[in-house]
Design a protein around this motif. Sequence first.
Motif, PDB file in Angstrom:
ATOM      1  N   VAL A 175     -61.923 -19.622 -91.643  1.00 14.17           N
ATOM      2  CA  VAL A 175     -62.325 -19.826 -90.258  1.00 14.17           C
ATOM      3  C   VAL A 175     -61.779 -18.632 -89.478  1.00 14.17           C
ATOM      4  N   VAL A 176     -62.698 -17.877 -88.882  1.00 13.97           N
ATOM      5  CA  VAL A 176     -62.346 -16.675 -88.132  1.00 13.97           C
ATOM      6  C   VAL A 176     -62.391 -17.026 -86.648  1.00 13.97           C
ATOM      7  N   PRO A 177     -61.258 -16.966 -85.942  1.00 13.04           N
ATOM      8  CA  PRO A 177     -61.247 -17.354 -84.534  1.00 13.04           C
ATOM      9  C   PRO A 177     -61.908 -16.307 -83.635  1.00 13.04           C
ATOM     10  N   PRO A 178     -62.334 -16.709 -82.444  1.00  8.04           N
ATOM     11  CA  PRO A 178     -62.865 -15.739 -81.482  1.00  8.04           C
ATOM     12  C   PRO A 178     -61.833 -14.645 -81.218  1.00  8.04           C
ATOM     13  N   GLY A 179     -62.301 -13.407 -81.166  1.00  9.85           N
ATOM     14  CA  GLY A 179     -61.411 -12.283 -80.868  1.00  9.85           C
ATOM     15  C   GLY A 179     -60.756 -11.654 -82.081  1.00  9.85           C
ATOM     16  N   PHE A 180     -61.011 -12.177 -83.294  1.00  6.41           N
ATOM     17  CA  PHE A 180     -60.390 -11.600 -84.485  1.00  6.41           C
ATOM     18  C   PHE A 180     -61.254 -10.474 -85.025  1.00  6.41           C
ATOM     19  N   GLU A 212     -71.386 -16.655 -85.805  1.00  5.12           N
ATOM     20  CA  GLU A 212     -71.917 -15.294 -85.879  1.00  5.12           C
ATOM     21  C   GLU A 212     -70.779 -14.299 -86.021  1.00  5.12           C
ATOM     22  N   LEU A 213     -70.884 -13.448 -87.028  1.00  3.10           N
ATOM     23  CA  LEU A 213     -69.922 -12.370 -87.250  1.00  3.10           C
ATOM     24  C   LEU A 213     -70.618 -11.031 -87.135  1.00  3.10           C
ATOM     25  N   GLU A 214     -69.897 -10.031 -86.697  1.00  9.47           N
ATOM     26  CA  GLU A 214     -70.365  -8.658 -86.782  1.00  9.47           C
ATOM     27  C   GLU A 214     -69.840  -8.111 -88.105  1.00  9.47           C
ATOM     28  N   LEU A 215     -70.738  -7.551 -88.923  1.00  7.78           N
ATOM     29  CA  LEU A 215     -70.395  -7.062 -90.259  1.00  7.78           C
ATOM     30  C   LEU A 215     -70.755  -5.592 -90.406  1.00  7.78           C
ATOM     31  N   LEU A 216     -69.988  -4.890 -91.233  1.00  8.74           N
ATOM     32  CA  LEU A 216     -70.253  -3.493 -91.538  1.00  8.74           C
ATOM     33  C   LEU A 216     -69.820  -3.236 -92.971  1.00  8.74           C
ATOM     34  N   ALA A 217     -70.639  -2.502 -93.738  1.00  8.79           N
ATOM     35  CA  ALA A 217     -70.280  -2.150 -95.120  1.00  8.79           C
ATOM     36  C   ALA A 217     -70.971  -0.848 -95.512  1.00  8.79           C
ATOM     37  N   PHE A 218     -70.437   0.279 -95.051  1.00  7.76           N
ATOM     38  CA  PHE A 218     -70.967   1.595 -95.421  1.00  7.76           C
ATOM     39  C   PHE A 218     -69.970   2.676 -95.019  1.00  7.76           C
ATOM     40  N   GLU A 219     -70.171   3.859 -95.582  1.00  3.45           N
ATOM     41  CA  GLU A 219     -69.388   5.033 -95.176  1.00  3.45           C
ATOM     42  C   GLU A 219     -70.106   5.639 -93.971  1.00  3.45           C
ATOM     43  N   PRO A 220     -69.431   5.727 -92.829  1.00  5.63           N
ATOM     44  CA  PRO A 220     -70.101   6.279 -91.654  1.00  5.63           C
ATOM     45  C   PRO A 220     -70.207   7.804 -91.713  1.00  5.63           C
ATOM     46  N   THR A 221     -71.088   8.336 -90.898  1.00  5.34           N
ATOM     47  CA  THR A 221     -71.195   9.795 -90.803  1.00  5.34           C
ATOM     48  C   THR A 221     -69.909  10.374 -90.231  1.00  5.34           C
ATOM     49  N   LYS A 222     -69.250   9.586 -89.355  1.00  4.13           N
ATOM     50  CA  LYS A 222     -67.980  10.019 -88.769  1.00  4.13           C
ATOM     51  C   LYS A 222     -67.097   8.792 -88.583  1.00  4.13           C
ATOM     52  N   ARG A 223     -65.922   8.821 -89.229  1.00  3.44           N
ATOM     53  CA  ARG A 223     -64.947   7.744 -89.040  1.00  3.44           C
ATOM     54  C   ARG A 223     -64.192   7.986 -87.734  1.00  3.44           C
ATOM     55  N   THR A 224     -64.005   6.927 -86.972  1.00  3.39           N
ATOM     56  CA  THR A 224     -63.157   6.996 -85.786  1.00  3.39           C
ATOM     57  C   THR A 224     -61.975   6.074 -86.014  1.00  3.39           C
ATOM     58  N   THR A 255     -67.421 -16.579 -78.699  1.00  2.39           N
ATOM     59  CA  THR A 255     -66.406 -17.449 -78.092  1.00  2.39           C
ATOM     60  C   THR A 255     -66.143 -18.681 -78.944  1.00  2.39           C
ATOM     61  N   GLU A 256     -66.770 -18.748 -80.129  1.00  2.00           N
ATOM     62  CA  GLU A 256     -66.618 -19.900 -81.018  1.00  2.00           C
ATOM     63  C   GLU A 256     -66.062 -19.459 -82.372  1.00  2.00           C
ATOM     64  N   PRO A 257     -65.308 -20.331 -83.050  1.00  2.00           N
ATOM     65  CA  PRO A 257     -64.854 -19.993 -84.403  1.00  2.00           C
ATOM     66  C   PRO A 257     -66.051 -19.812 -85.342  1.00  2.00           C
ATOM     67  N   VAL A 258     -65.864 -19.010 -86.368  1.00  2.00           N
ATOM     68  CA  VAL A 258     -66.891 -18.759 -87.379  1.00  2.00           C
ATOM     69  C   VAL A 258     -66.336 -19.221 -88.727  1.00  2.00           C
ATOM     70  N   ARG A 259     -67.165 -19.885 -89.502  1.00  2.00           N
ATOM     71  CA  ARG A 259     -66.781 -20.269 -90.863  1.00  2.00           C
ATOM     72  C   ARG A 259     -67.543 -19.400 -91.852  1.00  2.00           C
ATOM     73  N   MET A 260     -66.803 -18.863 -92.843  1.00  2.00           N
ATOM     74  CA  MET A 260     -67.461 -18.074 -93.881  1.00  2.00           C
ATOM     75  C   MET A 260     -66.861 -18.404 -95.240  1.00  2.00           C
ATOM     76  N   LEU A 261     -67.665 -18.198 -96.276  1.00  2.00           N
ATOM     77  CA  LEU A 261     -67.195 -18.256 -97.644  1.00  2.00           C
ATOM     78  C   LEU A 261     -66.871 -16.820 -98.035  1.00  2.00           C
ATOM     79  N   PHE A 262     -65.721 -16.629 -98.642  1.00  2.00           N
ATOM     80  CA  PHE A 262     -65.249 -15.293 -98.989  1.00  2.00           C
ATOM     81  C   PHE A 262     -64.814 -15.293-100.443  1.00  2.00           C
ATOM     82  N   GLN A 263     -65.280 -14.297-101.203  1.00  2.00           N
ATOM     83  CA  GLN A 263     -64.901 -14.166-102.606  1.00  2.00           C
ATOM     84  C   GLN A 263     -64.348 -12.771-102.845  1.00  2.00           C
ATOM     85  N   GLU A 271     -57.369 -10.618 -80.447  1.00  2.00           N
ATOM     86  CA  GLU A 271     -57.297 -10.726 -78.994  1.00  2.00           C
ATOM     87  C   GLU A 271     -58.142 -11.916 -78.564  1.00  2.00           C
ATOM     88  N   PRO A 272     -57.530 -13.121 -78.570  1.00  2.00           N
ATOM     89  CA  PRO A 272     -58.296 -14.307 -78.195  1.00  2.00           C
ATOM     90  C   PRO A 272     -58.886 -14.158 -76.801  1.00  2.00           C
TER      91      PRO A 272
END
Length: 185
Positions: A39-44, A64-76, A115-123, A170-171
């Motif tokens: 369970v991922v809380p809001p702001g995590f 809803e989660l924001e996800l990313l999985a790639f090598e960017p053109t420029k890391r910040t 603003t709501e917790p998110v539930r995910m399955l993680f392996q 940052e809740p």
Amino acid sequence: MSGLILPPGQGRKLITKAQEVTFKATEADGSSVSIFEVVVPPGFDVGAHVHGEAQEFFYVLEGELELLAFEPTKRTAENWHEWESPEGDRMVRATPGASMFVPPNTPHAFRNASTEPVRMLFQCLPSPVHELYFEEIAKIWSSGARVDPDAVQEMRRRYDVHQITPLRYEPPPAPADRPAAAAGA
């Protein structure tokens, strides 16, 4: 040899102010893959990071989660939210049923900007790297003392978590329409 059946909501739980992790299948159960419900809380925001050995799989169950999985053109170094891949890929807003597979050495991140917790399955493969990681970080977050970011960074390094952008929790502020007396309850 027997399999493992867990009713909904069952499994060993680690609950902290920053996450709730339920162990579903672990090395102790004979699994070479660690499986958790998180369970991922809001702001995590786990921050962009990479694993040299581990591969991971995420499946959004609720929210809803924001996800990313790639090598960017420029890391910040400050955040990953605007990263773009050479092919034009950007962060994805993932809703129930969406998944993300992360092979070793691939920068990845997730954030709950809602603003709501998110539930995910993680392996995670191999087991028990993330099992031990979750146990140790739960102790740090539950200590009641101010969390030392350098201690967290060192712990993450020991578990093959090479941080690119900071881990943040940052809740969101309490709703303004709540009475002040109830806010601390």
